[in-house]
Write a protein that holds these residues in place. Structure first.
Motif, short mmCIF file in Angstrom:
data_model
loop_
_atom_site.label_atom_id
_atom_site.label_comp_id
_atom_site.label_asym_id
_atom_site.label_seq_id
_atom_site.Cartn_x
_atom_site.Cartn_y
_atom_site.Cartn_z
N LEU A 1 0.82 -1.21 0.00
CA LEU A 1 0.00 0.00 0.00
C LEU A 1 0.86 1.26 0.00
CD1 LEU A 1 -2.98 0.93 0.17
CD2 LEU A 1 -2.71 1.00 2.64
N PHE A 2 1.98 1.22 0.73
CA PHE A 2 2.83 2.40 0.85
C PHE A 2 4.05 2.31 -0.06
CE2 PHE A 2 1.07 2.55 5.37
CZ PHE A 2 0.09 3.46 5.02
N ASP A 3 4.04 1.38 -1.01
CA ASP A 3 5.17 1.23 -1.91
C ASP A 3 5.38 2.53 -2.71
OD1 ASP A 3 7.27 -0.02 -3.23
OD2 ASP A 3 5.97 -0.61 -4.89
N GLY A 4 6.59 3.00 -2.73
CA GLY A 4 6.92 4.23 -3.45
C GLY A 4 6.91 5.46 -2.58
N LEU A 5 6.46 5.35 -1.34
CA LEU A 5 6.45 6.49 -0.42
C LEU A 5 7.66 6.41 0.51
CD1 LEU A 5 2.68 6.57 0.61
CD2 LEU A 5 3.82 8.05 -1.05
N ALA A 6 8.11 7.56 0.98
CA ALA A 6 9.20 7.59 1.97
C ALA A 6 8.65 7.04 3.28
CB ALA A 6 9.69 9.02 2.16
N GLN A 7 9.31 6.01 3.82
CA GLN A 7 8.83 5.35 5.03
C GLN A 7 9.95 5.31 6.07
OE1 GLN A 7 6.54 1.67 4.33
NE2 GLN A 7 6.77 2.05 2.13
N ALA A 8 9.52 5.30 7.34
CA ALA A 8 10.48 5.21 8.45
C ALA A 8 9.78 4.48 9.59
CB ALA A 8 10.94 6.60 8.89
N THR A 9 10.59 3.81 10.40
CA THR A 9 10.05 3.14 11.58
C THR A 9 10.42 3.88 12.87
OG1 THR A 9 12.01 1.73 11.67
CG2 THR A 9 10.09 0.90 10.44
N ASP A 10 11.15 4.98 12.73
CA ASP A 10 11.56 5.78 13.89
C ASP A 10 11.48 7.25 13.48
OD1 ASP A 10 13.63 7.33 15.60
OD2 ASP A 10 13.41 5.42 16.65
N PRO A 11 10.95 8.13 14.36
CA PRO A 11 10.85 9.55 13.99
C PRO A 11 12.19 10.15 13.59
CG PRO A 11 9.56 9.10 15.96
CD PRO A 11 10.31 7.84 15.66
N ALA A 12 13.31 9.63 14.14
CA ALA A 12 14.61 10.18 13.79
C ALA A 12 15.01 9.85 12.36
CB ALA A 12 15.67 9.67 14.77
N GLU A 13 14.36 8.89 11.73
CA GLU A 13 14.72 8.47 10.38
C GLU A 13 13.87 9.17 9.32
OE1 GLU A 13 14.11 4.30 10.49
OE2 GLU A 13 15.75 3.90 11.89
N LEU A 14 12.97 10.05 9.71
CA LEU A 14 12.12 10.73 8.74
C LEU A 14 12.93 11.70 7.88
CD1 LEU A 14 9.06 11.51 11.03
CD2 LEU A 14 9.10 9.94 9.09
N PRO A 15 12.46 12.00 6.67
CA PRO A 15 13.18 12.94 5.81
C PRO A 15 13.35 14.30 6.47
CG PRO A 15 11.48 11.80 4.57
CD PRO A 15 11.28 11.43 6.00
N ALA A 16 14.38 15.03 6.03
CA ALA A 16 14.63 16.35 6.59
C ALA A 16 13.43 17.27 6.37
CB ALA A 16 15.89 16.96 5.95
#
Length: 374
Positions: free
Chosen positions: A173-188
């Motif tokens: 479902l989220f294929d192709g979207l920027a994903q992270a499992t930790d808030p620190a790993e989110l895009p800038a």
């Protein structure tokens, strides 16, 4: 409205029904499936309690009575969490003795990290908890939640997805979207904020109507004494105004009577500029005119009054009597004795004028004219 504590001491979350509440301050999380967010059509001009009243009527017309509503968002909000009143009372009862430490009862989806452009998805044992930005979210069983996510993806998609908990069915479902499992790993540029005041406003632990009623009751209790004080002050001011008016009228009457009496008895003609001063002067003048005047002293009376003074320090020679005065020749040791003699006569009420004075053998010789002192 309850406010979140400083970010240095974040609030703990406690899911209602999971063991005992935390020892310190906490936020209780109610099942989001029992408190969904609904979109309402409200006039932009409505503000405050009036906006809530219209929203409550819309909810009652759509879903029936017995529902509690809590707005989400700023002043012009259009979304609100809705829950059955019976569920709300059950959630409050679950707090028990920990109610004093509870900072609010929120739907569980509001506890997820959020930021503009960020979706947060948490896979739990009872379904998916989803936060679709600061002003949207839901909780539903997995199949329904995935269908709702597909519908949401049909519109503007998120800049990133924060996935908390594993759910393989969401990978495609989220294929192709920027994903992270930790808030620190989110895009800038995507920084999830902590629980905000707008989230805490969706608080089912408080009862807005009961709060308003309590405030109204307290205001009424406070207004009664204030009203009595104001009424008492107005009554006192009114009585003082009447007293002052009567006093002024009485003073004017007395002033008129006084002027009439003065014109009749003391100052029949001429302007009266200063009543007290003019009356005092006129009374003094009449007193002086009415006082009997003593007859002037004759020559013998003058001699009788002057004799004790002359006998003390002078040798008396020739005496000449004439009219109301006496002329006497005296001999004294020196001019100082002459001055003392004249002063002594003045104390006796006799004015002594020096007709002649000069040095004589062994002293001073002088001729004094004695008359009654004015």
């Amino acid at each position: 409205m309850r406010k979140a504590p400083p970010s240095s001491t974040p609030l703990a979350f406690w899911r209602i029904g999971d063991g005992a509440p935390p020892a310190g301050p906490f936020v209780a999380l109610a099942p989001g499936a029992d408190a969904p967010l609904l979109t309402l059509t409200l006039p932009a001009t409505l503000k405050g309690p009036a906006r809530e009243d219209v929203a409550r009527r819309q909810i009652r017309d759509r879903l029936g009575p017995g529902l509690d509503l809590r707005p989400l968002g700023a002043e012009g909000w259009t979304r609100a969490a809705v829950a059955h009143r019976a569920d709300v009372l059950r959630w409050r009862g679950a707090l028990g003795t920990a109610a004093a430490r509870c900072r609010g009862i929120l739907p569980d989806y509001l506890a997820l990290p959020t930021a503009p452009g960020l979706w947060s998805v948490q896979a739990g044992r009872d379904g998916l908890v989803v936060r679709l930005g600061p002003e949207d979210g839901f909780t539903a069983e997995p199949d329904l939640a995935r269908q709702m996510l597909r519908q949401a993806l049909a519109g503007p998609g998120p800049a990133a997805v924060l996935r908390l908990g594993a759910d393989a069915a969401l990978d495609a479902l989220f294929d192709g979207l920027a994903q992270a499992t930790d808030p620190a790993e989110l895009p800038a540029g995507i920084v999830p904020r902590p629980l905000a005041a707008a989230d805490l406003a969706v608080d089912f632990a408080r009862d807005p109507h009961a709060d308003a009623a309590g405030i109204e009751t307290r205001l009424r209790r406070a207004l009664w004494p204030a009203a009595l004080v104001v009424l008492g002050a107005l009554g006192w001011a009114g009585s003082q105004a009447v007293t002052i008016r009567d006093d002024r009228a009485q003073a004017a009457a007395i002033r008129s009577e006084t002027l009439s009496a003065v014109r009749r008895d003391l100052l029949p003609a001429g302007p009266i500029l200063d009543l007290q001063v003019q009356v005092t002067r006129e009374i003094d003048r009449r007193t002086r005119d009415a006082r009997p005047r003593a007859a002037p002293l004759g020559p013998l009376d003058l001699l009788r009054r002057a004799a004790p003074v002359l006998a003390e320090g002078a040798q008396v020679g020739t005496l000449t009597l004439g009219g109301d005065r006496v002329q006497v020749d005296v001999a004294l040791p020196d001019f100082r004795a002459l001055d003392a003699l004249i002063a002594g006569l003045a104390q006796a009420g006799i004015r002594a004028g020096t007709a002649r004075s000069g040095i004589d053998a062994g002293g001073v010789a002088a001729t004094l004219t004695l008359e009654e002192a004015p």
